[in-house]
Write an enzyme that holds these catalytic residues in place. Structure first.
Site, PDB file in Angstrom:
ATOM      1  N   SER A 117      40.036  57.305  17.972  1.00 35.16           N
ATOM      2  CA  SER A 117      39.790  55.892  18.296  1.00 35.16           C
ATOM      3  C   SER A 117      38.401  55.455  17.860  1.00 35.16           C
ATOM      4  O   SER A 117      38.012  54.308  18.045  1.00 35.16           O
ATOM      5  CB  SER A 117      39.955  55.668  19.804  1.00 35.16           C
ATOM      6  OG  SER A 117      39.131  56.569  20.522  1.00 35.16           O
ATOM      7  N   ASN A 166      37.660  60.845  31.005  1.00 31.23           N
ATOM      8  CA  ASN A 166      38.560  59.906  31.683  1.00 31.23           C
ATOM      9  C   ASN A 166      37.804  58.892  32.539  1.00 31.23           C
ATOM     10  O   ASN A 166      38.079  57.695  32.484  1.00 31.23           O
ATOM     11  CB  ASN A 166      39.586  60.669  32.538  1.00 31.23           C
ATOM     12  CG  ASN A 166      40.494  61.543  31.680  1.00 31.23           C
ATOM     13  OD1 ASN A 166      40.464  61.436  30.450  1.00 31.23           O
ATOM     14  ND2 ASN A 166      41.271  62.389  32.314  1.00 31.23           N
ATOM     15  N   THR A 176      54.068  10.143  29.260  1.00 36.72           N
ATOM     16  CA  THR A 176      54.883  11.178  29.892  1.00 36.72           C
ATOM     17  C   THR A 176      56.108  11.272  28.988  1.00 36.72           C
ATOM     18  O   THR A 176      56.546  10.260  28.424  1.00 36.72           O
ATOM     19  CB  THR A 176      55.305  10.825  31.340  1.00 36.72           C
ATOM     20  OG1 THR A 176      56.076   9.618  31.305  1.00 36.72           O
ATOM     21  CG2 THR A 176      54.111  10.618  32.256  1.00 36.72           C
ATOM     22  N   HIS A 177      56.612  12.450  28.798  1.00 33.32           N
ATOM     23  CA  HIS A 177      57.717  12.685  27.849  1.00 33.32           C
ATOM     24  C   HIS A 177      57.340  12.217  26.439  1.00 33.32           C
ATOM     25  O   HIS A 177      58.211  11.886  25.639  1.00 33.32           O
ATOM     26  CB  HIS A 177      59.000  11.972  28.291  1.00 33.32           C
ATOM     27  CG  HIS A 177      59.318  12.154  29.738  1.00 33.32           C
ATOM     28  ND1 HIS A 177      60.081  13.193  30.210  1.00 33.32           N
ATOM     29  CD2 HIS A 177      58.936  11.436  30.836  1.00 33.32           C
ATOM     30  CE1 HIS A 177      60.185  13.104  31.536  1.00 33.32           C
ATOM     31  NE2 HIS A 177      59.478  12.043  31.936  1.00 33.32           N
ATOM     32  N   LYS A 231      45.503  14.840   1.107  1.00 29.80           N
ATOM     33  CA  LYS A 231      45.616  15.528   2.394  1.00 29.80           C
ATOM     34  C   LYS A 231      44.299  15.971   3.027  1.00 29.80           C
ATOM     35  O   LYS A 231      43.398  16.448   2.350  1.00 29.80           O
ATOM     36  CB  LYS A 231      46.476  16.780   2.216  1.00 29.80           C
ATOM     37  CG  LYS A 231      47.931  16.477   1.916  1.00 29.80           C
ATOM     38  CD  LYS A 231      48.686  16.102   3.158  1.00 29.80           C
ATOM     39  CE  LYS A 231      49.229  17.354   3.803  1.00 29.80           C
ATOM     40  NZ  LYS A 231      50.004  17.010   4.992  1.00 29.80           N
ATOM     41  N   ASN A 280      43.905  18.274   6.445  1.00 25.43           N
ATOM     42  CA  ASN A 280      44.697  18.924   7.499  1.00 25.43           C
ATOM     43  C   ASN A 280      43.834  19.475   8.628  1.00 25.43           C
ATOM     44  O   ASN A 280      42.780  20.065   8.371  1.00 25.43           O
ATOM     45  CB  ASN A 280      45.511  20.071   6.889  1.00 25.43           C
ATOM     46  CG  ASN A 280      46.476  19.584   5.826  1.00 25.43           C
ATOM     47  OD1 ASN A 280      47.012  18.476   5.936  1.00 25.43           O
ATOM     48  ND2 ASN A 280      46.666  20.378   4.787  1.00 25.43           N
ATOM     49  N   GLU A 287      45.145  23.809  14.463  1.00 23.08           N
ATOM     50  CA  GLU A 287      46.423  24.479  14.181  1.00 23.08           C
ATOM     51  C   GLU A 287      46.294  25.989  14.326  1.00 23.08           C
ATOM     52  O   GLU A 287      47.137  26.658  14.917  1.00 23.08           O
ATOM     53  CB  GLU A 287      46.903  24.141  12.764  1.00 23.08           C
ATOM     54  CG  GLU A 287      47.403  22.717  12.619  1.00 23.08           C
ATOM     55  CD  GLU A 287      47.767  22.410  11.169  1.00 23.08           C
ATOM     56  OE1 GLU A 287      48.651  23.081  10.613  1.00 23.08           O
ATOM     57  OE2 GLU A 287      47.149  21.508  10.587  1.00 23.08           O
ATOM     58  N   TYR A 302      45.311  59.740  34.337  1.00 19.17           N
ATOM     59  CA  TYR A 302      45.034  59.287  32.964  1.00 19.17           C
ATOM     60  C   TYR A 302      46.089  59.805  31.990  1.00 19.17           C
ATOM     61  O   TYR A 302      46.522  60.955  32.063  1.00 19.17           O
ATOM     62  CB  TYR A 302      43.649  59.785  32.501  1.00 19.17           C
ATOM     63  CG  TYR A 302      43.379  59.407  31.055  1.00 19.17           C
ATOM     64  CD1 TYR A 302      42.836  58.176  30.733  1.00 19.17           C
ATOM     65  CD2 TYR A 302      43.735  60.271  30.007  1.00 19.17           C
ATOM     66  CE1 TYR A 302      42.628  57.802  29.408  1.00 19.17           C
ATOM     67  CE2 TYR A 302      43.528  59.909  28.679  1.00 19.17           C
ATOM     68  CZ  TYR A 302      42.988  58.674  28.392  1.00 19.17           C
ATOM     69  OH  TYR A 302      42.800  58.306  27.083  1.00 19.17           O
ATOM     70  N   GLN A 321      44.341  54.773  25.618  1.00 19.02           N
ATOM     71  CA  GLN A 321      43.473  54.527  24.462  1.00 19.02           C
ATOM     72  C   GLN A 321      43.904  53.239  23.746  1.00 19.02           C
ATOM     73  O   GLN A 321      43.106  52.609  23.070  1.00 19.02           O
ATOM     74  CB  GLN A 321      43.537  55.724  23.514  1.00 19.02           C
ATOM     75  CG  GLN A 321      42.606  55.612  22.332  1.00 19.02           C
ATOM     76  CD  GLN A 321      42.431  56.940  21.631  1.00 19.02           C
ATOM     77  OE1 GLN A 321      41.813  57.860  22.167  1.00 19.02           O
ATOM     78  NE2 GLN A 321      42.997  57.069  20.443  1.00 19.02           N
ATOM     79  N   LYS A 342      42.278  49.313  23.982  1.00 25.30           N
ATOM     80  CA  LYS A 342      41.053  48.768  23.379  1.00 25.30           C
ATOM     81  C   LYS A 342      41.274  47.694  22.337  1.00 25.30           C
ATOM     82  O   LYS A 342      40.680  46.617  22.410  1.00 25.30           O
ATOM     83  CB  LYS A 342      40.207  49.905  22.823  1.00 25.30           C
ATOM     84  CG  LYS A 342      39.621  50.681  23.969  1.00 25.30           C
ATOM     85  CD  LYS A 342      38.965  51.946  23.615  1.00 25.30           C
ATOM     86  CE  LYS A 342      38.888  52.794  24.858  1.00 25.30           C
ATOM     87  NZ  LYS A 342      40.223  53.204  25.384  1.00 25.30           N
TER      88      LYS A 342
HETATM   89  N1  ARG Z   1      39.438  57.898  23.592  1.00 22.49           N
HETATM   90  C1  ARG Z   1      39.994  58.084  24.890  1.00 22.49           C
HETATM   91  C2  ARG Z   1      40.468  56.714  25.429  1.00 22.49           C
HETATM   92  O1  ARG Z   1      40.166  55.757  24.821  1.00 22.49           O
HETATM   93  C3  ARG Z   1      38.968  58.652  25.804  1.00 22.49           C
HETATM   94  C4  ARG Z   1      39.518  59.417  26.934  1.00 22.49           C
HETATM   95  C5  ARG Z   1      40.201  60.604  26.450  1.00 22.49           C
HETATM   96  N2  ARG Z   1      40.513  61.516  27.498  1.00 22.49           N
HETATM   97  C6  ARG Z   1      41.315  62.501  27.280  1.00 22.49           C
HETATM   98  N3  ARG Z   1      41.572  63.264  28.279  1.00 22.49           N
HETATM   99  N4  ARG Z   1      41.881  62.699  26.121  1.00 22.49           N
HETATM  100  O2  ARG Z   1      41.145  56.628  26.418  1.00 22.49           O
END
Ligand code: ARG
Length: 468
Positions: A34, A121, A166-167, A294, A296, A301, A328, A333, A336
């Site tokens: 990640s 974690n 309205t409408h 034009k 726009n 939009e 966990y 992951q 994100k």
């Molecule tokens: N990159 C992991 C996440 O975003 C970090 C935690 C990973 N923990 C593990 N036990 N593999 O969640």
């Protein structure tokens, strides 16, 4: 001491234990890592680590020398990252392992001691919360700026008459300023929601370790205080595993975008030739490669389109959570990218809207002309008859007949001669023409929350005081 070969984190196959007998394939490395998106949380990661190290030292778990070394190493890592000189390694999976590995490279054993009583974690849960808290604060400033931009246009247009719909059928005249202040109310509630979400984001998972807590005598309250967090998560399993705070942030963000999207839809309609109520500054529009005439409204939009994307992220996050057993799981992951994209989209959108509303050209004549077309003051005539003693339902019926006749002649009610109007009810007098005027209708609604210009000005003042 600090050579790469001494560093257990230098190679991912060794990052957790010697248990593994074969290396990861490149595909699996790429799939599970990640770092190329979570590196943006680096500042939160360092902040969390420093608070953890400070507490380890205060509790006698880490000596002063090691603590100082960690602080020194982290300061260097920070400047390396800021200078764009930090080498992020896919092999080290994520932001946490990358920073820890570099720390150990820089300060040796002290770096290896940082992770005492901690797991990735509780570390990642803490980082996401710290990062999101900062972003919420920036979003609050942007929400305020957009409200102020809208308030400014509302104040200038407290007297400008717009057909209220309205409408999407002409209903009653409203002040254009009143219409814009409706959006200020929406964004004010969005800000309240964000503030509320922030309270639950701002709680500390660290100390939960992998899932069960830790046997080291950590002082979790101390870390929370150092990090400016309002509370400590009270159950270790919950602390490392739930992402409800990200989901509710995403829900609040979706509502902001829904409000933006409604405003966008109106701007697009108003700018069309059929309405012609407003014009957006050229810098927010694009032309066409084939039709030379034009212009726009691309920005609204796109904002309407991006709303789908943000709402989609909400669906992604909430679906990510369902079906995960405690505690966990690597699934998390995946929280994100949707979260990052939501924040980026929201920030850009709020910024651009605050600017765009500042550059709005309002066309009061076109708005008023449109309001005159749809018998917008018919309700006012009914109310007039009620004041003369009729029951509202009877008055409603009489006015419907009057409107039908007026449609037949193609005239507005206010353009019918008095004698004509009196055919519908003999009680109608000369004073009806003030009532039938758009301005008379507007001024009559001088009630808290109503559209009379006096009310619009009072609301403008209230909002200004509220926003400081
Ligand atoms: N990159 C992991 C996440 O975003 C970090 C935690 C990973 N923990 C593990 N036990 N593999 O969640």
């Amino acid at each position: 001491m600090s050579s790469i070969s001494n560093n257990p984190l230098a190679n991912k196959a060794q990052a957790w234990s010697a248990l593994f007998s074969e290396p990861m394939s490149d595909l699996v490395k790429r799939y599970t890592s990640s770092v190329f998106f979570d590196k943006r949380m680096w500042a939160a990661d360092i902040q969390g680590s420093l608070a953890h190290a400070e507490m380890l030292h205060a509790q006698g778990i880490l000596n002063a020398e090691d603590h100082a070394a960690i602080e020194r190493g982290m300061a260097q890592i920070k400047s390396e990252i800021e200078a764009g000189q930090f080498e992020w390694k896919l092999d080290l999976e994520d932001v946490h392992l990358n920073i820890e590995a570099r720390l150990t490279e820089l300060v040796g054993l002290a770096g290896k001691r940082l992770h005492t009583g901690r797991s990735r974690n509780d570390q990642v849960a803490t980082d996401v919360r710290l990062w999101l808290r900062g972003e919420i604060d920036e979003l609050q400033a942007l929400l305020s700026a957009l409200q102020l931009a809208l308030i400014e246009v509302a104040e200038k247009n407290a007297e400008v008459i717009l057909p209220g719909f309205t409408h999407l059928q002409v209903a009653q005249p409203v002040a254009f300023g009143h219409h814009l202040l409706a959006y200020v109310e929406m964004f004010a509630r969005d800000a309240e929601r964000m503030a509320d979400v922030r309270r639950r984001v701002n709680r500390l998972p660290l100390g939960a370790a992998a899932l069960a807590g830790t046997s080291y005598p950590l002082d979790r309250e101390r870390v929370a205080k150092t990090l400016g967090m309002e509370a400590v998560c009270q159950n270790s399993l919950d602390a490392v595993s739930d992402r409800d705070f990200a989901i509710e942030f995403s829900a609040a963000a979706s509502l902001v975008m829904v409000h933006i999207s409604r405003l966008s839809e109106e701007l697009i309609l108003w700018m069309s030739q059929s309405f012609g109520f407003i014009d957006l500054a050229d810098r927010f529009c694009t032309g066409s490669s084939i039709m030379p005439q034009k212009k726009n409204p691309d920005v609204p939009e796109l904002a309407r389109g991006k709303t789908g994307r943000v709402v989609g992220h909400l669906m992604g996050l909430i679906t990510l959570m369902k079906g995960q057993p405690l505690a966990y799981n690597k699934d998390n992951q995946e929280d994100k990218e949707p979260l990052f994209d939501t924040v980026d989209t929201l920030k850009d959108t709020l910024r651009i809207f605050a600017e765009m509303m500042g550059g709005l050209t309002v066309k009061p004549e076109a708005m008023e002309r449109a309001a005159l077309k749809g018998y917008a003051t018919a309700t006012d005539l009914a109310d007039y008859l009620v004041k003369k003693g009729l029951a509202f339902r009877d008055a409603h019926e009489i006015v419907a007949h009057a409107v039908k006749t007026a449609i037949g002649t193609g005239l507005d009610l206010s353009a019918l001669p008095l004698a004509e109007l009196q055919k519908f009810d003999a009680r109608i007098g000369e004073d009806v023409f003030e009532v039938l005027s758009l301005r008379g209708s507007l001024n009559a609604r001088n009630i808290l929350g109503g559209t009379a210009p006096a009310q619009v000005r009072a609301q403008v003042a209230r909002h200004r005081a509220r926003l400081g």
